[in-house]
Write an enzyme that holds these catalytic residues in place. Structure first.
Site, PDB file in Angstrom:
ATOM      1  CG  ASP A 182      -4.274   8.651  -0.374  1.00 26.25           C
ATOM      2  OD1 ASP A 182      -4.035   7.619   0.693  1.00 26.25           O
ATOM      3  OD2 ASP A 182      -4.429   9.179  -0.830  1.00 26.25           O
ATOM      4  NE  ARG A 233      -6.949   5.771   0.320  1.00 31.89           N
ATOM      5  CZ  ARG A 233      -7.186   7.169  -0.791  1.00 31.89           C
ATOM      6  NH1 ARG A 233      -7.600   8.206   0.314  1.00 31.89           N
ATOM      7  NH2 ARG A 233      -7.256   6.676  -1.934  1.00 31.89           N
ATOM      8  CG  ASP A 269      -5.815   7.795  -5.310  1.00 32.79           C
ATOM      9  OD1 ASP A 269      -4.608   7.208  -4.516  1.00 32.79           O
ATOM     10  OD2 ASP A 269      -5.547   7.363  -6.897  1.00 32.79           O
ATOM     11  CB  THR A 270      -2.072  11.592  -2.437  1.00 35.07           C
ATOM     12  OG1 THR A 270      -2.167  10.813  -1.788  1.00 35.07           O
ATOM     13  CG2 THR A 270      -2.936  12.795  -2.333  1.00 35.07           C
ATOM     14  CD  GLU A 285       1.428   3.783  -4.076  1.00 36.22           C
ATOM     15  OE1 GLU A 285       1.463   3.717  -2.527  1.00 36.22           O
ATOM     16  OE2 GLU A 285       0.475   3.792  -4.647  1.00 36.22           O
ATOM     17  NE  ARG A 309      -6.551   2.358   4.264  1.00 34.30           N
ATOM     18  CZ  ARG A 309      -5.573   2.723   2.941  1.00 34.30           C
ATOM     19  NH1 ARG A 309      -4.626   2.842   3.094  1.00 34.30           N
ATOM     20  NH2 ARG A 309      -6.464   1.936   2.234  1.00 34.30           N
TER      21      ARG A 309
END
Ligand SMILES: [Zn+2]
Length: 247
Positions: free
Chosen positions: A121, A141, A146-147, A149, A191
């Site tokens: 992401d 971002r 949300d991918t 980790e 970001r």
């Protein structure tokens, strides 16, 4: 008299040299920046070992990069105006009052190129003719996703993290993309928060959720939140990607 003439000759030679240098040092001269630094460099500077992103001197100055003190790269002559940044042209989907990601208009977005891939992401982009508020090189971002980790040092790689990371790298790295923005321009790490669209008009953020490479990230409200929630439900119902049966 003779001596005075020779001094004038030298002075003239000096002025012509300065003029020649100034003419060569224009906004199109290429200099180099790194992924994280705030200085620009000559091509062979030792500071460029980890990353080397070519940008024009005009762009570097416009984006607030300072000349490196080690390699002493060319500077813009003060006589040469830095091109004006275009005004507040960031395309914000909340201002446009969109409810679906597919409604966004590519022609109003900021064109960019994905130059580095961080994880599922987060990517790095180079932005040509960056509008005000945006640098020539930015970490993005992706909004609303949300991918799993992959880069966390103290945890085992989360299930599916590698696949999600590969999906984003293969889908975006080296590609021309278009950026759309929403309520908040940046997160607390500085970001840039953006929706990334590919040339075919598809929203990559939405694809990540729909194809099961990430979750709808609903901690912070965003314009397409309802859509992304529905995309996640569909992905889950179809056992796409990370919603698939554990193997
Ligand atoms: Zn340098």
């Amino acid at each position: 008299m003779r001596k005075k003439f020779s001094v004038s000759g030298l002075t003239l030679f000096f002025l012509l040299s300065v003029l020649a240098v100034c003419r060569g040092t224009d906004v199109d001269t290429m200099v180099y920046v790194t992924n994280t630094g705030r200085r620009y460099h000559r091509e062979n500077c030792s500071s460029l070992r980890r990353s080397r992103i070519p940008i024009s001197l005009g762009e570097a100055a416009q984006s607030g990069y300072e000349p490196c003190s080690i390699c002493n790269p060319p500077r813009l002559s003060e006589n040469i105006p830095v091109p004006e940044k275009s005004g507040n042209t960031l395309y914000r989907v909340n201002v446009a009052e969109l409810t679906l990601s597919v409604e966004a208009e590519l022609s109003r977005m900021v064109p960019a190129e994905v130059i580095d891939h961080v994880d599922g992401d987060t990517v790095r982009v180079r932005i040509l003719n960056a509008p005000a508020q945006v640098g020539a090189v930015e970490t993005i971002r992706l909004i609303g996703v949300d991918t799993p980790e992959t880069v966390h040092p103290s945890r085992p790689v989360e299930r599916f993290g590698k696949a999600a990371s590969d999906f984003t790298r293969e889908g975006l790295l080296g590609k021309p993309v278009y950026l759309a923005f929403d309520w908040d321009l940046r997160d607390r790490y500085g970001r840039l928060l953006a929706y990334i669209y590919t040339g075919d008009g598809r929203c990559f953020n939405a694809r990540i959720v729909r194809e099961g490479y990430g979750f709808a990230y609903t901690r912070y409200p965003f314009q397409f939140m309802e859509e992304f929630r529905a995309l996640e439900r569909d992905a889950r119902a179809e056992k796409q990607g990370l919603w698939g049966d554990e193997s």
